[in-house]
Design a protein around this motif. Structure first.
Motif, short mmCIF file in Angstrom:
data_model
loop_
_atom_site.label_atom_id
_atom_site.label_comp_id
_atom_site.label_asym_id
_atom_site.label_seq_id
_atom_site.Cartn_x
_atom_site.Cartn_y
_atom_site.Cartn_z
N PRO A 28 30.35 38.54 36.58
CA PRO A 28 31.11 38.42 37.83
C PRO A 28 32.50 39.04 37.76
N VAL A 29 33.13 39.00 36.58
CA VAL A 29 34.45 39.61 36.44
C VAL A 29 34.36 41.13 36.55
N THR A 32 33.72 42.16 40.16
CA THR A 32 34.95 42.06 40.95
C THR A 32 35.89 43.22 40.65
N CYS A 33 35.92 43.67 39.40
CA CYS A 33 36.74 44.83 39.05
C CYS A 33 36.28 46.06 39.83
N TYR A 35 34.91 46.02 42.78
CA TYR A 35 35.40 45.82 44.15
C TYR A 35 36.86 46.26 44.26
N PHE A 36 37.66 45.91 43.26
CA PHE A 36 39.06 46.30 43.28
C PHE A 36 39.22 47.81 43.21
N LEU A 63 38.14 38.12 47.34
CA LEU A 63 37.26 38.43 46.21
C LEU A 63 37.09 37.24 45.28
N VAL A 64 38.18 36.50 45.08
CA VAL A 64 38.08 35.28 44.26
C VAL A 64 37.13 34.29 44.92
N SER A 67 33.39 35.31 44.57
CA SER A 67 32.83 34.97 43.26
C SER A 67 32.71 33.46 43.08
N ILE A 121 39.30 36.07 37.24
CA ILE A 121 39.37 37.13 38.26
C ILE A 121 40.80 37.29 38.76
N ALA A 125 42.95 40.64 38.40
CA ALA A 125 43.50 41.31 39.58
C ALA A 125 44.90 41.83 39.33
N THR A 176 26.31 35.01 50.68
CA THR A 176 27.01 36.27 50.45
C THR A 176 27.32 37.02 51.75
#
Length: 253
Positions: A28-29, A32-33, A35-36, A63-64, A67, A121, A125, A176
């Motif tokens: 998940p981390v 999310t990266c 997505y960033f 985003l947090v 997740s 996350i 960020a 989601t």
């Protein structure tokens, strides 16, 4: 209160995280990266500020929350589904452990994992965008309440599911999409009428809005309303779990 029973369930569930570290924490981390990189850097660099906040920083709470919801449901549903699938659920039901103690063990472990992932996350960020948390206490409150509420929801899904396919049905096909449409990547004020009002029927809007307010002091709905909706959802899930253990729904068949 059977503290030993709660600790046994909690420790067992947390130990499972250690055996699936890549799937439970790293995955998940990393997602999310991405997505960033895509939304925060590639797209965010071409967008202006939203309510005085850069777009990259604006999407951090969303985003947090994305997740957090996904991991809470996944951890809790899988945690209770596996004893059903393997048949060891009958050992739990015959043990001197009340339904409250069993739920505290399973949901507590799932919520702990989600909080850890959410915290990682937020720390990650920082590598992509600078941001500040205006109301740390409120941020922690929303983080914990959301994790517990959706871990309870995941527990219900795990009891309801009778196959691995159904276990993934609600998170991927309902939760989601609702999160993406709940203002995770935009402010609902940017939507044209009447969609800016219709989207208020989405419960995730209140979670994302309240969490974003704790960061920047801006929100799409009043923070009191967001807190009330979160607590209402938590109470509804508790009532549903109580009914499941009272009736033995899909636990004693």
């Amino acid at each position: 209160m059977n503290v030993h029973g709660i600790r046994a369930i909690y420790v067992f569930e947390m130990a499972r995280t250690g055996r699936t570290l890549l799937q439970s924490v790293v995955q998940p981390v990393l997602i999310t990266c991405l997505y960033f990189l895509v939304f925060g850097s590639a797209i965010g660099g071409r967008m202006g500020e939203i309510d005085g906040v850069s777009y990259g920083a604006f999407i951090v709470p969303g985003l947090v929350m994305l997740s957090l919801l996904t991991e809470s449901i996944s951890n809790a549903s899988f945690g209770i589904y596996m004893p059903k699938w393997s048949g060891t659920i009958y050992e739990l039901l015959s043990a001197p452990v009340s339904w409250v103690e069993a739920v505290v063990g399973y949901v507590g472990a799932a919520a702990t994992k989600s909080i850890v992932v959410g915290t990682l996350i937020m720390l990650t960020a920082r590598l992509f965008v600078p941001y500040e948390i205006a109301h740390p206490a409120w941020m922690l409150l929303f983080l914990v309440l959301t994790s517990v509420a959706f871990s309870l929801f995941g527990f219900i899904i795990g009891v309801w599911a009778d196959s691995f396919e159904r276990l993934q049905l609600v998170p991927f096909l309902i939760v989601t999409p609702l999160t993406f449409l709940g203002g995770a990547f935009y402010s609902i004020d940017m939507l044209p009428a009447p969609w800016d009002r219709i989207t208020l029927a989405n419960p995730v809007v209140y979670l994302v809005s309240g969490f974003r307010w704790s960061f920047y002091g801006i929100s799409d709905v009043a923070v009191g309303t967001s807190l009330a909706m979160t607590l209402l959802f938590l109470v509804l899930c508790l009532v549903c779990v109580w009914w499941i253990f009272r009736t033995g729904y899909r636990l004693r068949q």
